[in-house]
Design a protein around this motif. Structure first.
Motif, PDB file in Angstrom:
ATOM      1  N   THR A   1      15.501  20.528  32.505  1.00 25.79           N
ATOM      2  CA  THR A   1      16.894  20.443  32.070  1.00 25.79           C
ATOM      3  C   THR A   1      17.142  19.082  31.439  1.00 25.79           C
ATOM      4  O   THR A   1      16.713  18.054  31.966  1.00 25.79           O
ATOM      5  CB  THR A   1      17.843  20.646  33.268  1.00 25.79           C
ATOM      6  OG1 THR A   1      17.564  21.904  33.855  1.00 25.79           O
ATOM      7  CG2 THR A   1      19.289  20.605  32.833  1.00 25.79           C
ATOM      8  N   ARG A   2      17.840  19.108  30.294  1.00 24.09           N
ATOM      9  CA  ARG A   2      18.120  17.847  29.602  1.00 24.09           C
ATOM     10  C   ARG A   2      19.043  16.953  30.428  1.00 24.09           C
ATOM     11  O   ARG A   2      19.898  17.434  31.157  1.00 24.09           O
ATOM     12  CB  ARG A   2      18.775  18.117  28.259  1.00 24.09           C
ATOM     13  CG  ARG A   2      17.827  18.711  27.255  1.00 24.09           C
ATOM     14  CD  ARG A   2      18.461  18.813  25.920  1.00 24.09           C
ATOM     15  NE  ARG A   2      19.527  19.816  25.973  1.00 24.09           N
ATOM     16  CZ  ARG A   2      20.380  20.030  24.998  1.00 24.09           C
ATOM     17  NH1 ARG A   2      20.338  19.312  23.910  1.00 24.09           N
ATOM     18  NH2 ARG A   2      21.300  20.965  25.101  1.00 24.09           N
TER      19      ARG A   2
ATOM     20  N   TYR B   1      22.091  14.459  30.941  1.00 24.30           N
ATOM     21  CA  TYR B   1      23.413  14.264  30.350  1.00 24.30           C
ATOM     22  C   TYR B   1      23.640  12.780  30.132  1.00 24.30           C
ATOM     23  O   TYR B   1      23.534  11.990  31.061  1.00 24.30           O
ATOM     24  CB  TYR B   1      24.478  14.844  31.272  1.00 24.30           C
ATOM     25  CG  TYR B   1      25.881  14.660  30.769  1.00 24.30           C
ATOM     26  CD1 TYR B   1      26.352  15.422  29.717  1.00 24.30           C
ATOM     27  CD2 TYR B   1      26.728  13.727  31.347  1.00 24.30           C
ATOM     28  CE1 TYR B   1      27.641  15.263  29.243  1.00 24.30           C
ATOM     29  CE2 TYR B   1      28.011  13.560  30.879  1.00 24.30           C
ATOM     30  CZ  TYR B   1      28.462  14.327  29.831  1.00 24.30           C
ATOM     31  OH  TYR B   1      29.733  14.164  29.361  1.00 24.30           O
TER      32      TYR B   1
ATOM     33  N   ARG C   1      29.244  19.512  36.805  1.00 24.04           N
ATOM     34  CA  ARG C   1      29.751  20.108  35.570  1.00 24.04           C
ATOM     35  C   ARG C   1      28.900  19.762  34.354  1.00 24.04           C
ATOM     36  O   ARG C   1      29.004  20.397  33.320  1.00 24.04           O
ATOM     37  CB  ARG C   1      31.180  19.662  35.327  1.00 24.04           C
ATOM     38  CG  ARG C   1      32.096  20.107  36.429  1.00 24.04           C
ATOM     39  CD  ARG C   1      33.455  20.419  35.861  1.00 24.04           C
ATOM     40  NE  ARG C   1      34.361  20.804  36.927  1.00 24.04           N
ATOM     41  CZ  ARG C   1      34.660  22.049  37.191  1.00 24.04           C
ATOM     42  NH1 ARG C   1      34.120  22.997  36.499  1.00 24.04           N
ATOM     43  NH2 ARG C   1      35.493  22.336  38.154  1.00 24.04           N
ATOM     44  N   SER C   2      28.049  18.749  34.450  1.00 26.69           N
ATOM     45  CA  SER C   2      27.231  18.349  33.307  1.00 26.69           C
ATOM     46  C   SER C   2      25.875  19.041  33.300  1.00 26.69           C
ATOM     47  O   SER C   2      25.018  18.714  32.500  1.00 26.69           O
ATOM     48  CB  SER C   2      27.032  16.832  33.318  1.00 26.69           C
ATOM     49  OG  SER C   2      26.321  16.441  34.473  1.00 26.69           O
ATOM     50  N   ASN C   3      25.683  20.012  34.172  1.00 29.01           N
ATOM     51  CA  ASN C   3      24.403  20.697  34.304  1.00 29.01           C
ATOM     52  C   ASN C   3      24.371  21.920  33.395  1.00 29.01           C
ATOM     53  O   ASN C   3      25.184  22.824  33.527  1.00 29.01           O
ATOM     54  CB  ASN C   3      24.189  21.096  35.768  1.00 29.01           C
ATOM     55  CG  ASN C   3      22.813  21.580  36.038  1.00 29.01           C
ATOM     56  OD1 ASN C   3      22.021  21.792  35.138  1.00 29.01           O
ATOM     57  ND2 ASN C   3      22.513  21.757  37.296  1.00 29.01           N
ATOM     58  N   GLU C   4      23.406  21.954  32.467  1.00 32.87           N
ATOM     59  CA  GLU C   4      23.293  23.088  31.552  1.00 32.87           C
ATOM     60  C   GLU C   4      22.783  24.342  32.256  1.00 32.87           C
ATOM     61  O   GLU C   4      23.135  25.444  31.902  1.00 32.87           O
ATOM     62  CB  GLU C   4      22.328  22.751  30.420  1.00 32.87           C
ATOM     63  CG  GLU C   4      22.824  21.705  29.486  1.00 32.87           C
ATOM     64  CD  GLU C   4      21.791  21.378  28.440  1.00 32.87           C
ATOM     65  OE1 GLU C   4      20.605  21.693  28.638  1.00 32.87           O
ATOM     66  OE2 GLU C   4      22.178  20.807  27.419  1.00 32.87           O
ATOM     67  N   SER C   5      21.921  24.177  33.224  1.00 32.94           N
ATOM     68  CA  SER C   5      21.293  25.313  33.902  1.00 32.94           C
ATOM     69  C   SER C   5      21.916  25.564  35.271  1.00 32.94           C
ATOM     70  O   SER C   5      21.243  25.952  36.210  1.00 32.94           O
ATOM     71  CB  SER C   5      19.796  25.075  34.025  1.00 32.94           C
ATOM     72  OG  SER C   5      19.564  23.862  34.698  1.00 32.94           O
ATOM     73  N   ARG C   6      23.207  25.347  35.357  1.00 31.38           N
ATOM     74  CA  ARG C   6      23.918  25.471  36.623  1.00 31.38           C
ATOM     75  C   ARG C   6      23.850  26.881  37.184  1.00 31.38           C
ATOM     76  O   ARG C   6      23.658  27.073  38.382  1.00 31.38           O
ATOM     77  CB  ARG C   6      25.361  25.024  36.411  1.00 31.38           C
ATOM     78  CG  ARG C   6      26.264  25.249  37.573  1.00 31.38           C
ATOM     79  CD  ARG C   6      27.583  24.598  37.424  1.00 31.38           C
ATOM     80  NE  ARG C   6      28.272  24.927  36.178  1.00 31.38           N
ATOM     81  CZ  ARG C   6      29.503  24.561  35.932  1.00 31.38           C
ATOM     82  NH1 ARG C   6      30.166  23.851  36.810  1.00 31.38           N
ATOM     83  NH2 ARG C   6      30.086  24.884  34.807  1.00 31.38           N
TER      84      ARG C   6
ATOM     85  N   THR D   1      24.592  22.069  42.758  1.00 29.84           N
ATOM     86  CA  THR D   1      24.455  22.687  41.430  1.00 29.84           C
ATOM     87  C   THR D   1      25.767  23.295  40.943  1.00 29.84           C
ATOM     88  O   THR D   1      26.039  23.274  39.750  1.00 29.84           O
ATOM     89  CB  THR D   1      23.362  23.769  41.434  1.00 29.84           C
ATOM     90  OG1 THR D   1      23.636  24.723  42.454  1.00 29.84           O
ATOM     91  CG2 THR D   1      22.007  23.158  41.666  1.00 29.84           C
TER      92      THR D   1
END
Length: 131
Positions: free
Chosen positions: A108-109, A111, A59-64, A55
């Motif tokens: 989570t959306r 990417y 880097r493309s994770n919105e809810s990191r 996680t």
């Protein structure tokens, strides 16, 4: 979040959900942990550390931040869970945190990256030159 990373996190999340659910059972989970010399706690810490690294490095994770926080709390809770009755309550807490973790991963959306099409033959054209 990219699709392969989402699948990996879901698989790890379900494995840890089952593990924490079993270890949180009164007397049965404690007997299992004590009979193996607290080795399941070490394997749980390792799995949570892998989830934490995935996680943090995605880097493309919105809810990191929320996913890495849950994994870090679970690492810390497993370090304290060797205390018999405190460990049972911590495993219950970690079970519910894993439910939240799985819910966040599912919501989570995905990417997709840049979805515009690049045509190298029309790259230098302007509106007036377009035919």
């Amino acid at each position: 979040m990219k699709s392969p990373i989402r699948i990996i996190l879901l698989i790890l999340g379900f494995i840890m959900l089952l593990s924490e659910g079993f270890m949180g059972l009164p007397f049965l989970g404690g007997t299992y942990i004590l009979s193996l010399g607290w080795a399941p706690l070490g394997s749980n810490i390792t799995m949570y550390f892998v989830m934490f690294l995935i996680t943090i490095l995605d880097r493309s994770n919105e809810s990191r931040s929320s996913l890495s926080t849950i994994a870090a709390v679970d690492i810390f809770a497993n370090m304290i869970a060797f205390i018999p009755f405190v460990g049972m309550f911590l495993h219950w807490l970690m079970f519910f945190l894993m439910l939240v973790y799985i819910g966040i991963v599912l919501n989570t959306r995905e990417y997709r990256g840049n979805t515009t099409h690049y045509d190298r033959h029309r790259a230098g054209e302007t509106v007036r030159e377009y035919k």
